[in-house]
Design a protein around this motif. Structure first.
Motif: not given
Length: 92
Positions: A38-43, A31-33
């Motif tokens: 997702r956060r890296e993709t959004q960034t 879940s953490f990964n």
């Protein structure tokens, strides 16, 4: 640096032992990964959007700019009125 086949095999064994030993930990790590990915993709998407064109000023920046413009206009108007009044009051 790439992993050797022995290192990859050892890491796979460690992963399987940890997964078998504590499935909840494995689920948490997965879940953490996913969240990190997702956060890296959004960034990356934000950076791509920001690189495409000029960034728009925020609403507060526009409000402050308009306020300063209004204040400067009012001060200029008052100064003009004062100088005209003084010129009209002087005897010829």
């Amino acid at each position: 640096m790439a992993w050797s086949q022995d290192e990859e095999r050892m890491l796979a064994q460690i992963e399987s032992y940890l997964t078998d030993d504590d499935p909840r930990l494995a689920a948490r790590l997965e879940s953490f990964n996913e969240r990190v990915e997702r956060r890296e993709t959004q960034t990356r998407k934000r950076a791509a959007r920001a690189g495409r064109g000029r960034r728009r000023p925020s609403r507060s920046t526009i409000i402050i700019l308009v306020s300063w413009l209004l204040i400067a206009t009012l001060i200029a108007t008052l100064l003009i009125m004062v100088f005209r009044h003084d010129a009209a009051a002087l005897p010829i």
